[in-house]
Design a protein around this motif. Structure first.
Motif, mmCIF file in Angstrom:
data_model
loop_
_atom_site.group_PDB
_atom_site.id
_atom_site.type_symbol
_atom_site.label_atom_id
_atom_site.label_comp_id
_atom_site.label_asym_id
_atom_site.label_seq_id
_atom_site.Cartn_x
_atom_site.Cartn_y
_atom_site.Cartn_z
ATOM 1 N N ARG A 296 -4.279 -7.084 0.838
ATOM 2 C CA ARG A 296 -4.516 -6.021 -0.151
ATOM 3 C C ARG A 296 -3.241 -5.213 -0.399
ATOM 4 O O ARG A 296 -2.909 -4.887 -1.546
ATOM 5 C CB ARG A 296 -5.645 -5.121 0.366
ATOM 6 N N GLU A 297 -2.503 -4.907 0.684
ATOM 7 C CA GLU A 297 -1.240 -4.159 0.537
ATOM 8 C C GLU A 297 -0.231 -4.948 -0.294
ATOM 9 O O GLU A 297 0.464 -4.389 -1.139
ATOM 10 C CB GLU A 297 -0.647 -3.834 1.913
ATOM 11 N N ILE A 298 -0.159 -6.266 -0.041
ATOM 12 C CA ILE A 298 0.746 -7.128 -0.811
ATOM 13 C C ILE A 298 0.385 -7.050 -2.308
ATOM 14 O O ILE A 298 1.249 -6.907 -3.169
ATOM 15 C CB ILE A 298 0.644 -8.605 -0.323
ATOM 16 N N VAL A 299 -0.913 -7.120 -2.575
ATOM 17 C CA VAL A 299 -1.387 -7.090 -3.964
ATOM 18 C C VAL A 299 -1.060 -5.740 -4.608
ATOM 19 O O VAL A 299 -0.538 -5.675 -5.723
ATOM 20 C CB VAL A 299 -2.906 -7.371 -4.034
ATOM 21 N N ILE A 300 -1.337 -4.657 -3.875
ATOM 22 C CA ILE A 300 -1.059 -3.311 -4.411
ATOM 23 C C ILE A 300 0.419 -3.176 -4.753
ATOM 24 O O ILE A 300 0.786 -2.696 -5.835
ATOM 25 C CB ILE A 300 -1.492 -2.214 -3.405
ATOM 26 N N ASN A 301 1.282 -3.623 -3.842
ATOM 27 C CA ASN A 301 2.726 -3.507 -4.078
ATOM 28 C C ASN A 301 3.160 -4.316 -5.290
ATOM 29 O O ASN A 301 3.996 -3.871 -6.081
ATOM 30 C CB ASN A 301 3.509 -3.939 -2.838
ATOM 31 N N ALA A 302 2.589 -5.525 -5.427
ATOM 32 C CA ALA A 302 2.983 -6.386 -6.541
ATOM 33 C C ALA A 302 2.506 -5.838 -7.883
ATOM 34 O O ALA A 302 3.257 -5.854 -8.864
ATOM 35 C CB ALA A 302 2.449 -7.792 -6.321
ATOM 36 N N ILE A 303 1.273 -5.332 -7.923
ATOM 37 C CA ILE A 303 0.762 -4.910 -9.240
ATOM 38 C C ILE A 303 1.300 -3.552 -9.670
ATOM 39 O O ILE A 303 1.152 -3.166 -10.821
ATOM 40 C CB ILE A 303 -0.795 -4.959 -9.363
ATOM 41 N N GLU A 304 1.990 -2.864 -8.754
ATOM 42 C CA GLU A 304 2.592 -1.585 -9.158
ATOM 43 C C GLU A 304 3.576 -1.775 -10.303
ATOM 44 O O GLU A 304 3.718 -0.909 -11.156
ATOM 45 C CB GLU A 304 3.287 -0.918 -7.963
ATOM 46 N N SER A 305 4.227 -2.945 -10.323
ATOM 47 C CA SER A 305 5.210 -3.187 -11.391
ATOM 48 C C SER A 305 4.543 -3.435 -12.749
ATOM 49 O O SER A 305 5.223 -3.596 -13.753
ATOM 50 C CB SER A 305 6.102 -4.367 -11.020
ATOM 51 N N LEU A 306 3.192 -3.465 -12.771
ATOM 52 C CA LEU A 306 2.492 -3.677 -14.038
ATOM 53 C C LEU A 306 2.032 -2.367 -14.666
ATOM 54 O O LEU A 306 1.290 -2.364 -15.640
ATOM 55 C CB LEU A 306 1.260 -4.569 -13.810
ATOM 56 N N GLN A 307 2.477 -1.238 -14.085
ATOM 57 C CA GLN A 307 1.906 0.035 -14.528
ATOM 58 C C GLN A 307 2.023 0.315 -16.022
ATOM 59 O O GLN A 307 1.179 1.001 -16.586
ATOM 60 C CB GLN A 307 2.487 1.184 -13.710
ATOM 61 N N ASP A 308 3.057 -0.217 -16.676
ATOM 62 C CA ASP A 308 3.190 0.002 -18.121
ATOM 63 C C ASP A 308 2.224 -0.851 -18.924
ATOM 64 O O ASP A 308 1.875 -0.515 -20.047
ATOM 65 C CB ASP A 308 4.626 -0.326 -18.585
ATOM 66 N N LEU A 309 1.813 -1.971 -18.345
ATOM 67 C CA LEU A 309 0.965 -2.921 -19.082
ATOM 68 C C LEU A 309 -0.512 -2.771 -18.758
ATOM 69 O O LEU A 309 -1.362 -3.191 -19.526
ATOM 70 C CB LEU A 309 1.358 -4.360 -18.718
ATOM 71 N N CYS A 310 -0.806 -2.213 -17.574
ATOM 72 C CA CYS A 310 -2.184 -2.197 -17.081
ATOM 73 C C CYS A 310 -2.529 -0.837 -16.504
ATOM 74 O O CYS A 310 -1.669 -0.153 -15.965
ATOM 75 C CB CYS A 310 -2.371 -3.194 -15.932
ATOM 76 N N THR A 311 -3.814 -0.516 -16.603
ATOM 77 C CA THR A 311 -4.314 0.622 -15.846
ATOM 78 C C THR A 311 -4.861 0.051 -14.540
ATOM 79 O O THR A 311 -5.722 -0.827 -14.557
ATOM 80 C CB THR A 311 -5.452 1.332 -16.607
ATOM 81 N N ILE A 312 -4.335 0.538 -13.428
ATOM 82 C CA ILE A 312 -4.721 -0.002 -12.127
ATOM 83 C C ILE A 312 -5.476 1.081 -11.366
ATOM 84 O O ILE A 312 -4.907 2.085 -10.961
ATOM 85 C CB ILE A 312 -3.474 -0.467 -11.341
ATOM 86 N N THR A 313 -6.777 0.872 -11.236
ATOM 87 C CA THR A 313 -7.611 1.867 -10.573
ATOM 88 C C THR A 313 -7.570 1.664 -9.068
ATOM 89 O O THR A 313 -7.785 0.557 -8.588
ATOM 90 C CB THR A 313 -9.063 1.739 -11.069
ATOM 91 N N PRO A 314 -7.267 2.737 -8.323
ATOM 92 C CA PRO A 314 -7.274 2.594 -6.853
ATOM 93 C C PRO A 314 -8.675 2.205 -6.374
ATOM 94 O O PRO A 314 -9.669 2.703 -6.896
ATOM 95 C CB PRO A 314 -6.902 3.995 -6.353
ATOM 96 N N ALA A 315 -8.735 1.290 -5.418
ATOM 97 C CA ALA A 315 -10.028 0.808 -4.935
ATOM 98 C C ALA A 315 -9.953 0.601 -3.432
ATOM 99 O O ALA A 315 -9.031 -0.035 -2.936
ATOM 100 C CB ALA A 315 -10.378 -0.498 -5.637
ATOM 101 N N ASN A 316 -10.920 1.162 -2.718
ATOM 102 C CA ASN A 316 -10.899 1.129 -1.251
ATOM 103 C C ASN A 316 -11.896 0.179 -0.625
ATOM 104 O O ASN A 316 -12.243 0.330 0.544
ATOM 105 C CB ASN A 316 -11.183 2.536 -0.706
ATOM 106 N N GLY A 317 -12.404 -0.786 -1.415
ATOM 107 C CA GLY A 317 -13.424 -1.653 -0.824
ATOM 108 C C GLY A 317 -13.443 -3.043 -1.406
ATOM 109 O O GLY A 317 -12.692 -3.374 -2.325
#
Length: 388
Positions: A296-317
């Motif tokens: 999950r941490e790997i995924v979070i770090n990778a998708i951070e670079s998509l912030q201009d293209l995507c809305t990324i909602t934090p999710a804890n489950g």
């Protein structure tokens, strides 16, 4: 023969096989599609299979609600983990996965034409089951972070409403609902005399210290709360088809009728395996979920670079992220392009009832860390190229 529109023609086609077909035609694709885990059932589950085989009576039909030993083990788990005590006001029914539990519940509490409230994005099999039962899914939007809006749920209730469905931790968004919101929804159901169906298939998958909440544990809620559980995810058990439901005692006769008709009894060989799984040491779940937390941490770090293209909602489950892509492109077209050109598969948001805008569900539970890392890098690269 004149063609008569059958009830099934109005039902959406399950998306997983559709995406599966696309993957097959694009060899080497990494799938962030299906919601399963990458690990195997505990050894204790496999060990009990010989016990099943050693008793000739096990090849005959068994109790419609589940074998007594498993019911006892589940009652203990529910008490310890969920805070749900089994007494003469409620009952456990073992099912063939929690999808079966859901259809049991819908058929037990509704008549054709009744309404069931789903929060969007919904889990597609819930929507399909409601329509198959001749009932109407009433869709209520969640907020920008995919959290419940209790006031909107209350406003959607009519005299045809029979239940409100909540899924926490959520599929497809991965969000975990707050105890306050779940209590509000549960209270609304009590006041209006309807059921609260709580789907808790992902109960063990919470991160960053977030705690799982079971509405069935709220004081006095067991008369109108239906709780659904599954061994598919946590125990790497998807094909064994074992879940269970906790229902008010007054629904037991109705649920037994449904289960006897569709299933006769839950698969006994799988029930033995389930009994074994529940005997696994605590560190089985702890260690596997810790591994998924790292992915999950790997995924979070990778998708951070998509912030201009995507809305990324934090999710804890669960093991999902639900991305809103800033594009006019149709989500299924985008999914096809990602598979064909970047060899990465995700699930389109329309499947989960998101008709406006372009959404993608990213599932990260099924892959070991290195494959997940490669997959998420393909997704990032694909979105950056296709969407820009």
């Amino acid at each position: 023969m004149t063609h008569h529109l059958s009830r099934m023609e109005a039902i959406q086609s399950p998306i997983i096989p559709v995406v599966g077909e696309l993957i097959k035609n694009s060899p080497g694709t990494i799938s962030l599609g299906q919601g399963v885990v990458h690990y195997q059932p505990p050894a204790t589950a496999i060990e009990l299979l010989s016990k099943f085989l050693s008793e000739p009576k096990n090849h005959l039909y068994q109790s419609v609600v589940g074998i007594p030993e498993l019911l006892t083990a589940l009652a203990a788990k529910l008490s310890i983990f969920n805070g749900i005590d089994i007494n003469n006001e409620n009952a456990i029914v073992v099912t063939a996965g929690s999808n079966m539990g859901f259809i049991n519940a819908i058929l037990a509490i509704t008549s054709p034409g009744d309404e069931i409230i789903l929060n969007t994005p919904y889990y597609f099999n819930h929507e399909m089951a409601i329509k198959m039962a001749g009932c109407h899914p009433v869709l209520v939007a969640t907020d920008n972070n995919y959290q419940l809006i209790p006031s909107a749920i209350a406003a959607a209730i009519t005299d045809k409403t029979r239940a409100v469905v909540t899924i926490s931790p959520n599929n497809p968004t991965g969000v975990v609902y707050s105890e306050i919101a779940l209590r509000q929804v549960n209270e609304i159901c009590r006041e209006r005399g309807i059921y609260h169906i709580s789907d808790e298939a992902y109960e063990y998958f919470t991160y960053d210290g977030v705690k799982h909440i079971s509405p069935g544990a709220f004081v006095g809620s067991n008369q109108y709360t239906i709780s659904l559980f599954s061994l598919s995810k946590a125990y790497g058990f998807a094909s064994w088809r074992i879940g269970y439901m906790v229902i008010p005692q007054h629904l037991l006769t109705a649920v037994k009728k449904v289960q006897d008709t569709i299933l006769i009894c839950p698969p006994v060989v799988s029930q033995y395996a389930a009994l074994g799984a529940l005997q696994a040491k605590d560190d089985y779940l702890k260690n596997h979920i810790a591994t998924i937390a790292q992915v999950r941490e790997i995924v979070i770090n990778a998708i951070e670079s998509l912030q201009d293209l995507c809305t990324i909602t934090p999710a804890n489950g669960a093991f999902y992220f639900f991305l809103k892509v800033q594009t006019k492109m149709n989500d299924l077209e985008l999914v096809k392009k990602l598979i064909q050109e970047y060899k990465i598969a995700v699930i389109p948001g329309t499947t989960f009832g998101m008709e406006e805008g372009c959404y993608l569900r990213v599932a990260y539970g099924a892959l070991p860390a290195d494959t997940a890392k490669a997959g998420i890098e393909r997704l990032v690269k694909g979105l950056q190229t296709i969407v820009l």
